[in-house]
Design a protein around this motif. Structure first.
Motif, PDB file in Angstrom:
ATOM      1  N   CYS A   1      -5.927   6.989   0.991  1.00 59.43           N
ATOM      2  CA  CYS A   1      -5.151   6.469   2.127  1.00 59.43           C
ATOM      3  C   CYS A   1      -4.540   5.161   1.617  1.00 59.43           C
ATOM      4  CB  CYS A   1      -6.053   6.284   3.347  1.00 59.43           C
ATOM      5  SG  CYS A   1      -5.223   5.527   4.761  1.00 59.43           S
ATOM      6  N   GLY A   2      -5.136   3.998   1.911  1.00 61.47           N
ATOM      7  CA  GLY A   2      -4.654   2.768   1.293  1.00 61.47           C
ATOM      8  C   GLY A   2      -4.665   2.964  -0.214  1.00 61.47           C
TER       9      GLY A   2
ATOM     10  N   SER B   1     -11.146   5.828   1.815  1.00 59.92           N
ATOM     11  CA  SER B   1     -11.110   7.292   1.890  1.00 59.92           C
ATOM     12  C   SER B   1     -11.947   7.903   0.770  1.00 59.92           C
ATOM     13  CB  SER B   1      -9.667   7.805   1.769  1.00 59.92           C
ATOM     14  OG  SER B   1      -8.939   7.516   2.932  1.00 59.92           O
TER      15      SER B   1
ATOM     16  N   HIS C   1     -10.794  -5.005   0.604  1.00 59.17           N
ATOM     17  CA  HIS C   1      -9.347  -5.282   0.602  1.00 59.17           C
ATOM     18  C   HIS C   1      -8.793  -5.375   2.024  1.00 59.17           C
ATOM     19  CE1 HIS C   1      -9.200  -0.731   0.428  1.00 59.17           C
ATOM     20  NE2 HIS C   1      -8.378  -0.967   1.430  1.00 59.17           N
TER      21      HIS C   1
ATOM     22  N   SER D   1       0.856  -1.182   0.000  1.00 55.98           N
ATOM     23  CA  SER D   1       0.000   0.000   0.000  1.00 55.98           C
ATOM     24  C   SER D   1       0.890   1.229   0.000  1.00 55.98           C
ATOM     25  CB  SER D   1      -0.915  -0.006   1.215  1.00 55.98           C
ATOM     26  OG  SER D   1      -1.855   1.042   1.098  1.00 55.98           O
TER      27      SER D   1
ATOM     28  N   GLY E   1       1.339   9.134   1.310  1.00 55.37           N
ATOM     29  CA  GLY E   1      -0.035   9.326   1.783  1.00 55.37           C
ATOM     30  C   GLY E   1      -0.312  10.750   2.210  1.00 55.37           C
TER      31      GLY E   1
ATOM     32  N   TYR F   1      -4.769  -4.789   6.457  1.00 56.30           N
ATOM     33  CA  TYR F   1      -4.919  -5.789   5.412  1.00 56.30           C
ATOM     34  C   TYR F   1      -3.803  -6.803   5.598  1.00 56.30           C
ATOM     35  CZ  TYR F   1      -1.063  -3.806   2.586  1.00 56.30           C
ATOM     36  OH  TYR F   1       0.149  -3.374   2.138  1.00 56.30           O
TER      37      TYR F   1
ATOM     38  N   HIS G   1     -11.932   7.585  11.347  1.00 56.35           N
ATOM     39  CA  HIS G   1     -10.790   7.589  10.436  1.00 56.35           C
ATOM     40  C   HIS G   1     -10.474   9.010   9.961  1.00 56.35           C
ATOM     41  CE1 HIS G   1      -8.564   6.554   6.625  1.00 56.35           C
ATOM     42  NE2 HIS G   1      -8.005   5.724   7.487  1.00 56.35           N
ATOM     43  N   TYR G   2      -9.182   9.271   9.717  1.00 59.03           N
ATOM     44  CA  TYR G   2      -8.778  10.622   9.325  1.00 59.03           C
ATOM     45  C   TYR G   2      -9.318  11.030   7.957  1.00 59.03           C
ATOM     46  CZ  TYR G   2      -4.981   9.156   6.075  1.00 59.03           C
ATOM     47  OH  TYR G   2      -4.253   8.650   5.028  1.00 59.03           O
TER      48      TYR G   2
ATOM     49  N   TYR H   1       0.958   4.297   1.075  1.00 54.25           N
ATOM     50  CA  TYR H   1       0.820   5.488   1.937  1.00 54.25           C
ATOM     51  C   TYR H   1       2.088   5.816   2.699  1.00 54.25           C
ATOM     52  CZ  TYR H   1      -1.730   1.607   4.413  1.00 54.25           C
ATOM     53  OH  TYR H   1      -2.159   0.414   4.894  1.00 54.25           O
ATOM     54  N   THR H   2       2.782   4.777   3.195  1.00 47.67           N
ATOM     55  CA  THR H   2       3.962   5.055   4.023  1.00 47.67           C
ATOM     56  C   THR H   2       5.205   4.351   3.476  1.00 47.67           C
ATOM     57  OG1 THR H   2       3.610   3.131   5.454  1.00 47.67           O
ATOM     58  CG2 THR H   2       2.552   5.194   6.116  1.00 47.67           C
TER      59      THR H   2
ATOM     60  N   LEU I   1      -5.377  -4.873  -2.969  1.00 48.44           N
ATOM     61  CA  LEU I   1      -5.641  -3.422  -2.966  1.00 48.44           C
ATOM     62  C   LEU I   1      -6.037  -2.965  -4.361  1.00 48.44           C
ATOM     63  CD1 LEU I   1      -2.500  -2.407  -0.929  1.00 48.44           C
ATOM     64  CD2 LEU I   1      -4.843  -2.077  -0.145  1.00 48.44           C
ATOM     65  N   THR I   2      -6.974  -2.062  -4.519  1.00 50.16           N
ATOM     66  CA  THR I   2      -7.954  -1.628  -3.548  1.00 50.16           C
ATOM     67  C   THR I   2      -9.315  -2.128  -3.995  1.00 50.16           C
ATOM     68  OG1 THR I   2      -8.358   0.450  -4.742  1.00 50.16           O
ATOM     69  CG2 THR I   2      -6.719   0.519  -2.990  1.00 50.16           C
TER      70      THR I   2
END
Lengths: 454, 454
Positions: free
Chosen positions: A332-333, B134, B284, A95, A326, B75, B171-172, A97-98, B291-292
């Motif tokens: 996000c994901g 998101s 996912h 994923s 991200g 996930y 969630h953000y 994001y990070t 993903l996703t």
């Protein structure tokens, strides 16, 4: 997984053969497909092995997009190196994001953003991959709104009425994004174009001046390089002068046309792209990467992150924003869209994309000749890139295209030009040769003649 | 393509073996990776065969997310049937905007939307797939804004100030969407939660009443079923009563927790989900699809299309909106996310997801026992679902997790609870067994003990 790989190998080989033996499929009605296939979800599962047959049934009625008879959309063909990268992305399932989870793939994304930015004239672009040009255009508009109305992210428009400008030939994602983002579609001003489909700079400036008089807030000009219907290019130099004069964000929607920056002649349309503030560029169109692969590039570093970021202590744990994409993305994901393009670019190099776009452009010129030589067909515009808009006078365009489809010749789309429905042929598959084009037009002329006789 | 398939078979087999032999990889710095691998894009390409070695190098430093040592994200694992569907989607490369190009895959998406809606209590939901929770939450907010402020799509907020409500454990993506959509992050009101992490209905109602007094426009309540850190569930019945009373759109962010609707006990949290107006549900995460794969479900048919649609004569040519999902989606060109979930659901059936979620929940209860039996570890909360938040008193959480990672034991994430950094273990891989959990906690306890001694 061994069973999955075995099933996949069988199905992939079958599909590659079927693309050749059964290249153009008539569109079945939903009722006809449902009568043929059981698509329901149930309480009880089936053996994995049976999925193979179910997928066979689905494949057999799926429109074929990757062969030489498909001229219907702004994508086509299949690039084996990009396909390889995409399947590996699915297997690795990182994923984006990070850095902790994305790791090397974040660096690959950064390498692509840097290179694509440099090619467009952004020395050190900030950017990220998004799922399609519509989302990249929306992201560009978000940054533009935060630029025009300080504190937009935190407090919204604060009573101001932002305005965005795009040509009447621009992509529908621009007014759509205005509708989504609280700008309002009515505040997306559609600027007139000239005969070639290029936005008229005087009309653009007049609209901005009027809006300023009316107390509105010009927030973004969208210039399109590679319009959807005509494949035309807005002129960046005069538009950027207007943007600078009135201090308005300039976004270039190069989702479709960006890749023509590799073409020896068409690249002239991008010589001033570095004057823009942000650019959308899709690799799933002209570069032939599987859906979707789009990048948003922002010239001034930090603005994209500033407009997008939202803190999340459980997620963005360590490291700097640069390596945590991200923080500058809508999502996000996020599926890895970078690896497939990186694989293709490593294999082809810039030079490969030059050859690819040259092949497409040569086909367009061949198509132009074929139309000019045909008694049945009439060219609507001299093609600016690889979109060929034409008609068969006296023949309904839909009837002509339906005949091509039902006879298994080709799937071709249509569009509105000068208020009429005309054929819009797009030539995005580099495997199509000039002789394929000649055969296609011989068929089109013959069908048009037959239909004209009734 | 034959070369691509051959290269892929080799690489996939190698990767599946490496996931077992080299399950936990220390995070290399960007500098270390760049020293090891050449990631630059060049003018000249390389032979396709050489890409195999380049991909090998990339695979070797990619964080492994699909094995039993990965507990770091919402996930994990790999579902062979979903993997099969995803690779076929890549090969078929159908764009999911129109029936003409999507064909049978549009019907598959509609079948999933219908079934997922019914399971949640929406009789005949309108919905579509979006690239991640998101984006689905953002889409839900767009519909809510158009519901609260008529003409939002056309004219924006028209001087009104919309307000959205979510819990401090939500969630953000909810405040983030508010920032993107012109609502403003400051107009996303964070409601307090109880000890279990559930939004306090009284606090929610008080905030709405105050906003109405202040002349603001309550537009959306977001209830979270499956919070990111604690895995907790907001109570839908009292929240929906407040929503109805004040005529505010109720969205449920079930991105993470939605799949627990298949669990015999946890499904109780969804018994009133049908009272909501829209729901986000990701496949996912708990369902293990690559993903996703996220869906937005809207109870009242037509509202999603009304909020999203934008006419485009060259694209949406024939047929009704129902079969042209581009009219109800944020995206234009769109990757097929439906086929992979359909494949997995056909193979597993609802019953397979019941077993899957039971395995996860059993692991969570085993983890709870292990912590309660350990002298070194302390449970922070009784797990509401499959998130286990704990700490090792006297030991820095980051030090403990770094030791687990660098010794090759497991990749586990952390989070903030009660103002402290604690371990957040999430148990999303159904292949993990209770005995794996016991081994994991024996290691965690031993490491905590060693670190406590210094």
């Amino acid at each position: 997984m061994p069973q999955a790989l075995r099933i996949l190998n069988t199905l992939m080989e079958e599909h590659l053969a079927a693309e050749k033996s059964d290249p153009v499929r008539e569109t079945l009605t939903p009722q006809a497909i449902r009568a043929k296939l059981d698509l329901d979800l149930r309480a009880t599962g089936i053996p994995f092995e049976d999925l193979k047959d179910e997928l066979r049934g689905i494949m057999a009625v799926t429109p074929v997009t990757a062969n030489k008879s498909f001229y219907n959309q702004l994508y086509g063909g299949r690039d084996p190196s990009a396909f390889t990268g995409e399947v590996m992305s699915t297997l690795l399932n990182t994923s984006m994001y990070t850095y902790k989870i994305g790791g090397v793939h974040v660096l690959i994304e950064l390498a692509l953003v840097k290179r694509m930015g440099e090619i467009m004239g952004f020395e050190d672009a900030e950017g990220t991959f998004l799922p399609g040009g519509s989302m990249s255009n929306l992201a560009g508009m978000v940054v533009a709104l935060n630029n025009a109305i300080p504190g937009y992210k935190t407090n919204g428009p604060q009573g101001k009425i932002p305005r965005v400008y795009t040509s009447i030939e621009g992509h529908y994602s621009v007014p759509k994004a205005a509708g989504l983002l609280g700008v309002g579609q009515a505040n997306c001003v559609k600027i007139a174009v000239d005969e070639r489909g290029q936005m008229l700079p005087q009309a653009l400036e007049a609209a901005i001046v009027q809006d300023l008089k009316d107390g509105l807030t010009p927030a973004m000009i969208n210039a399109t390089t590679g319009t959807t219907v005509l494949g035309a290019f807005d002129q960046i130099a005069p538009i950027s002068a207007i943007a600078r004069k009135h201090n308005v964000w300039l976004h270039i929607d190069a989702a479709y046309g960006g890749s023509f920056v590799f073409h020896p002649e068409l690249k002239a349309h991008f010589k001033d792209a570095g004057l823009a503030d942000s650019i959308t560029w899709d690799a799933h169109k002209v570069m032939g990467v599987p859906l979707t692969c789009s990048v948003i590039l922002v010239k001034k570093k930090g603005l994209l992150t500033q407009a997008m970021s939202q803190s999340a202590s459980y997620l963005f744990q360590r490291g700097t924003d640069e390596y945590n994409p991200g923080t500058r993305n809508l999502q996000c994901g996020r599926r890895n869209s970078a690896l497939k393009l990186w694989c293709a670019w490593r294999v082809h190099g810039d030079q490969g994309y030059t050859k690819r776009t040259q092949a497409m452009r040569n086909n367009a010129l061949t198509a132009q000749e074929c139309i000019q030589d045909s008694k049945q067909l009439k060219l609507i515009r001299v093609p600016e890139s690889i979109n060929i808009c034409f008609e068969a006078p006296g023949v309904d365009t839909d009837d002509l295209l339906d005949a091509m489809l039902s006879d298994g010749d080709a799937m071709i789309g249509h569009a509105q030009v000068d208020g009429r429905t005309v054929v819009r042929l797009v030539l995005l598959n580099p495997e199509v040769s000039p002789s394929d084009i000649r055969v296609l037009f011989a068929t089109l002329s013959a069908k048009a003649e037959a239909l004209a006789k009734g």
